[in-house]
Design an enzyme around this catalytic site. Structure first.
Site, PDB file in Angstrom:
ATOM      1  N   CYS A 117       0.811  -1.225   0.000  1.00  0.00           N
ATOM      2  CA  CYS A 117       0.000   0.000   0.000  1.00  0.00           C
ATOM      3  C   CYS A 117       0.841   1.271   0.000  1.00  0.00           C
ATOM      4  CB  CYS A 117      -0.948  -0.001   1.191  1.00  0.00           C
ATOM      5  SG  CYS A 117      -2.142  -1.361   1.158  1.00  0.00           S
ATOM      6  N   HIS A 257      -3.569   7.188   2.077  1.00  0.00           N
ATOM      7  CA  HIS A 257      -3.910   5.864   1.563  1.00  0.00           C
ATOM      8  C   HIS A 257      -5.311   5.504   2.040  1.00  0.00           C
ATOM      9  CE1 HIS A 257      -3.957   1.664   0.703  1.00  0.00           C
ATOM     10  NE2 HIS A 257      -3.807   1.292   1.969  1.00  0.00           N
ATOM     11  N   ASN A 287     -10.073  -0.459  -0.815  1.00  0.00           N
ATOM     12  CA  ASN A 287      -8.617  -0.368  -0.778  1.00  0.00           C
ATOM     13  C   ASN A 287      -8.051  -0.966  -2.059  1.00  0.00           C
ATOM     14  OD1 ASN A 287      -5.882  -0.521  -0.294  1.00  0.00           O
ATOM     15  ND2 ASN A 287      -6.059  -1.492   1.714  1.00  0.00           N
TER      16      ASN A 287
END
Length: 334
Positions: A117, A257, A287
């Protein structure tokens, strides 16, 4: 005297697959419900590449094509491509190589970066370094992941979180005080067991045993990752503030994020940045791992103006985490 260059973002592209997987769809697949998912994560839906022939490179190429169109650039003008991904098309053969071939980037060389990520931020500083060196003028940095390829849709703890998508930015030289200004990054391998895909690599090559034991899917200790993400992102953002004599009032936008809305809100609160200065699209995409930050920039590009001060921050497997200070530039065509 040698000219000092900064790397400015001058064009963007984004892509998510057309197929939408809603929370109500997931209710039919695992023991969960829409209200619980929204309350715990902020996610309402995510986009999934339902065609088995679609790979991460295909998502990335769509984003690149949109970027080139908006930038009014030919594919031949691109000199380098850095692809951040945790879901490469192949173990051997970089996804960047495939993207260059599929997108017609015949004059570019390409390389992959895997920091989960945090991957886009790490790749962004790699691409910026090439620009800052003066050797390259047009570099594309991509964050792309087909998370549906490594998700167990019988595991309610992970299948609700992830979606597929890609975002891309064009980096160009500038002598102005804009573009990527600073980074603070950290890595701690002791956190690897908390968020990991155990099967498929050299430690546990794919076998009938790894597949039957579901080792080729994401495994996550949500509580540990949740706490570490808030602490890590807040810490590195604070360090960026201190290194650049910034305070929260001077930051126009926080681009975090998109892992969990509660993490995003907690980081914003700890940094004393109000919610209306924090960009969020997790409700629509979930996500998308390395794609979340470039998708956010692409989604909201019309809200940004030249000179805006931005903090980009992420936390991911590894553990890997960090923050970047970016001063927004005028985009091509504006």
């Amino acid at each position: 005297m040698r000219t000092r260059y900064n790397a400015a973002i001058t064009a963007l592209g984004g892509y998510v697959p057309e197929n939408v997987l809603t929370n109500h769809d997931l209710e039919k697949m695992v023991d969960t419900n829409n209200e619980w998912i929204v309350a715990r994560t902020g996610i309402k839906e995510r986009h999934i590449a339902s065609d088995k022939n679609t790979a991460t490179s295909d998502l990335a190429v769509k984003a690149v094509e949109r970027l080139l169109k908006d930038a009014n650039l030919s594919p031949e003008a691109i000199e380098c491509v850095v692809v951040a991904t945790s879901t490469p098309d192949y173990i051997m053969v970089s996804t960047a190589s495939v993207v260059c071939e599929k997108a017609g980037l015949v004059n570019a060389w390409g390389v992959d970066s895997n920091a989960a990520c945090s991957g886009f931020l790490y790749a962004l500083t790699l691409g910026a370094s090439l620009i800052e060196s003066g050797r390259y003028k047009n570099v594309i940095v991509i964050g792309a992941d087909k998370n549906s390829a490594i998700i167990n849709y019988e595991d309610r703890n992970t299948c609700i979180l992830f979606g597929d998508g890609a975002g891309a930015v064009l980096l160009e030289q500038t002598t102005a005080e804009e573009g990527l200004i600073d980074n603070v990054f950290r890595t701690d391998g002791s956190g690897k067991e908390q968020l990991i895909v155990r099967g498929g690599g050299s430690m546990h090559p794919s076998t009938t045993e790894t597949v039957s034991n579901k080792l080729n899917y994401i495994s996550q200790n949500g509580r540990v990752v949740f706490k570490a993400a808030i602490e890590g992102m807040t810490q590195t953002c604070t360090e960026v503030f201190e290194r650049n004599d910034l305070n929260a009032a001077q930051v126009d936008w926080l681009i975090p994020h998109q892992a969990n809305l509660r993490i995003i809100q907690a980081v914003g609160e700890k940094l004393n940045i109000s919610a209306d200065h924090v960009k969020v699209n997790i409700d629509r995409y979930g996500n998308t791992t390395a794609a979340t930050i470039p998708l956010c920039l692409w989604d909201y590009k019309n809200d940004f103006k030249a000179g805006d001060k931005m903090i980009l921050t992420a936390f991911g497997a590894g553990f890997s985490w960090g923050a970047s200070y970016l001063v927004w530039s005028k985009l091509r065509g504006q």
